[in-house]
Design an enzyme around this catalytic site. Structure first.
Site, PDB file in Angstrom:
ATOM      1  N   GLU A 368      -5.722  -0.478   1.489  1.00  0.00           N
ATOM      2  CA  GLU A 368      -6.773   0.064   2.359  1.00  0.00           C
ATOM      3  C   GLU A 368      -7.295   1.410   1.869  1.00  0.00           C
ATOM      4  O   GLU A 368      -8.507   1.653   1.836  1.00  0.00           O
ATOM      5  CB  GLU A 368      -6.261   0.192   3.798  1.00  0.00           C
ATOM      6  CG  GLU A 368      -5.835  -1.113   4.444  1.00  0.00           C
ATOM      7  CD  GLU A 368      -6.886  -2.213   4.351  1.00  0.00           C
ATOM      8  OE1 GLU A 368      -8.082  -1.914   4.198  1.00  0.00           O
ATOM      9  OE2 GLU A 368      -6.502  -3.392   4.426  1.00  0.00           O
ATOM     10  N   HIS A 455     -12.425 -12.077  -0.553  1.00  0.00           N
ATOM     11  CA  HIS A 455     -10.965 -12.084  -0.654  1.00  0.00           C
ATOM     12  C   HIS A 455     -10.461 -13.204  -1.561  1.00  0.00           C
ATOM     13  O   HIS A 455      -9.292 -13.198  -1.963  1.00  0.00           O
ATOM     14  CB  HIS A 455     -10.344 -12.227   0.732  1.00  0.00           C
ATOM     15  CG  HIS A 455     -10.670 -11.093   1.648  1.00  0.00           C
ATOM     16  ND1 HIS A 455     -11.827 -11.066   2.398  1.00  0.00           N
ATOM     17  CD2 HIS A 455     -10.010  -9.951   1.929  1.00  0.00           C
ATOM     18  CE1 HIS A 455     -11.861  -9.945   3.102  1.00  0.00           C
ATOM     19  NE2 HIS A 455     -10.770  -9.249   2.835  1.00  0.00           N
TER      20      HIS A 455
END
Length: 554
Positions: A368, A455
């Site tokens: 992140e 993703h």
């Protein structure tokens, strides 16, 4: 918005893709010949083209100098009279070479997809320019043929398909869109709210100001001394702050990073995590929204990520300005995701199914926070192939963080999210040695890769990085078995993770732009390898071989 994984593939276990069981062993001392510890990596000779560490004052001075000479630079590199350069970042190499990243304006309007990097030798000699677009920035008229209200309506409709209940946009501005083909006058509209799974929405929609046609869209939210008794990393040391008789999770040694508890809310900062003792968490899972274990994991992950970037690349914080982000835990109710939001400069973690499996593991934290690094360097658009590269960058550096931490409770591996049990069966979220083992990711490039969710298109770059680091074939590293194939069955010899990380970071910060695709990533990493180790070097040839192994060729 860039959450950790693709939410639309979810089943009751979290994701719908069938994931093969990984060969994860509880013990094992065998390592590959290419595996390197942080100590070994630090001991390696620093290449002349590697980035040097800059103090905040030195970085500010370089930026000010570059901005003062921006007009001359624009003229020197052949920009038009209506174009201006705005300095975004500066990277200085050990040998004195300076890479200055600019945003561009045209007639006072931001040029989206017009970013560029100017490379200048220590002598002052120009060494080239890397541009997001090769097109000349010029439009026939600056007068829109549609109203801003029409563009906003279109953006609200696009956000609605993601589950946002917002009935109005947060605003529209005139821009020049240069992200694809011929530059045009456009509106950029932003719509907030929440997506259908509770993830914040910050949808950016680009609309042609002449025809009203939607040109592009992307998410702005990108899917992270006391004692911390963490769930995933064991008992660790945390730098805390004492205020009277209370201790809180403010880390003065890492840019004053703070950890907040949202207590199931989905907005605001929440409450700064504090305690009457200097110990946070219990080391066990809990469904309580006041439990501090998730906060201990988040604070530890933030500190290790900061140290990884500082030690490995000389980067001081996400923006390289010495300022820490902040983290929020206990987001929403049974929220099975984590995300980075550059607008608040913060990381946010859900607690998983049943609120008992927080997504605060070390590689997730590194993943992140690395979205923030990407946002503040290349700014890879979160869509198409550039979006896959954006996600892969976070997986690559998240993996780097895990190896760097060298934590016995969470040894480094080339698996993503292996600790958080997001699938409910003990399997990891993603595999770097053979990405398709997750049931959805691409092992190799094809012309359709850009149409995949980011993703899954990220698999190509993840596979490249594994091959570059460790090579093809079967091996065991830190007790985990891998067997990485190549498209043509060729053999790739790895150069070690330390060098692979340096190449990817240099490419990201000095050669990638917002529109870089897989072909551009190949070119950028080859340029980085040539700068760091020499054109035709073992490392340079390994980069070529690894890209060929995943079907990205010249």
């Amino acid at each position: 918005m860039s959450p950790l994984y693709a939410r639309h593939k979810r089943t009751t276990l979290a994701v719908a893709t069938a994931v093969a069981a990984g060969a994860l062993l509880s013990t094992g001392l065998a390592t590959s010949a290419n595996a390197q510890t942080p100590v070994e990596a630090a001991a390696a000779k620093t290449p002349a083209a590697a980035p040097t560490s800059l103090s905040a004052a030195a970085r500010t001075t370089l930026i000010q100098q570059a901005q003062a000479g921006a007009a001359q630079t624009a003229q020197r590199i052949g920009l038009g009279a209506k174009e201006k350069l705005v300095v975004k970042d500066v990277v200085k190499d050990v040998d004195g070479t300076v890479h200055t990243r600019y945003e561009r304006t045209y007639a006072g309007l931001p040029v989206l997809g017009g970013d560029l990097v100017v490379h200048t030798a220590k002598s002052g000699k120009a060494e080239g320019v890397t541009k997001a677009t090769k097109a000349t920035i010029k439009v026939a008229s600056l007068k829109p043929q549609i109203t801003a209200a029409k563009a906003e309506k279109q953006a609200v409709g696009a956000a609605k398909t993601l589950g946002s209940a917002k009935t109005s946009a947060d605003g529209a501005r005139k821009v020049i869109w240069a992200g694809s083909g011929k530059p045009v006058l456009a509106y950029e509209t932003v719509v907030g709210g929440l997506q259908d799974d509770g993830t914040p929405n910050q949808l950016h929609v680009i609309t042609d100001a002449a025809t009203g046609k939607k040109l592009f869209e992307y998410q702005g939210i990108e899917n992270a001394t006391g004692t911390g008794k963490t769930l995933y990393s064991g008992t660790v040391s945390l730098t805390t702050t004492q205020s009277g008789s209370t201790y809180n999770l403010t880390d003065a040694s890492h840019g004053s990073h703070k950890t907040y508890n949202l207590a199931r809310k989905t907005s605001g900062k929440g409450t700064l995590v504090s305690n009457s003792t200097n110990t946070f968490g219990t080391g066990t899972a809990s469904t309580s929204s006041s439990d501090q274990t998730a906060a201990a994991d988040a604070a530890y992950g933030a500190a290790e990520t900061w140290d990884f970037y500082k030690s490995t690349f000389g980067r001081s914080g996400i923006k390289n300005d010495g300022v820490g982000a902040y983290s929020r835990v206990h987001y929403g109710n049974a929220y099975v995701n984590a995300f980075w939001d550059d607008s608040c400069f913060c990381m946010t973690y859900g607690d998983g199914d049943g609120n008992a499996d927080p997504l605060t593991s070390l590689d997730v934290a590194g993943h992140e926070m690395s979205h923030g690094v990407t946002a503040n360097t290349a700014g890879l658009d979160y869509s198409d192939e550039s979006g896959g590269l954006n996600e892969a960058t976070s997986d690559i550096f998240g993996t780097g963080v895990e190896f760097f931490a060298n934590n016995a409770s969470d040894p480094g591996d080339y698996l993503i999210g292996e600790k958080i049990d997001i699938n409910g069966d003990g399997t990891p979220l993603r595999y770097m040695d053979k990405p398709s083992k997750d049931g959805g990711s691409a092992d190799y490039w094809s012309s359709s890769v850009g149409s995949l969710d980011v993703h899954y298109s990220s698999g190509v770059a993840n596979h490249f990085f594994y091959l570059l680091s460790e090579g093809s074939g079967a091996k065991t590293i830190n007790g985990v078995s891998y067997n990485s194939p190549t498209k043509t069955g060729s053999t790739v010899t790895g150069i070690g993770r330390a060098k692979a990380l340096q190449i990817w970071y240099k490419a990201l910060t000095t050669y990638f732009t917002s529109t870089t695709d897989y072909s551009g990533a190949r070119a950028g990493t080859l340029s980085a390898a040539a700068a760091l180790y020499g054109s035709g070097s073992t490392e340079y040839n390994a980069v070529k071989a690894a890209w060929t192994g995943v079907n990205v060729t010249s």
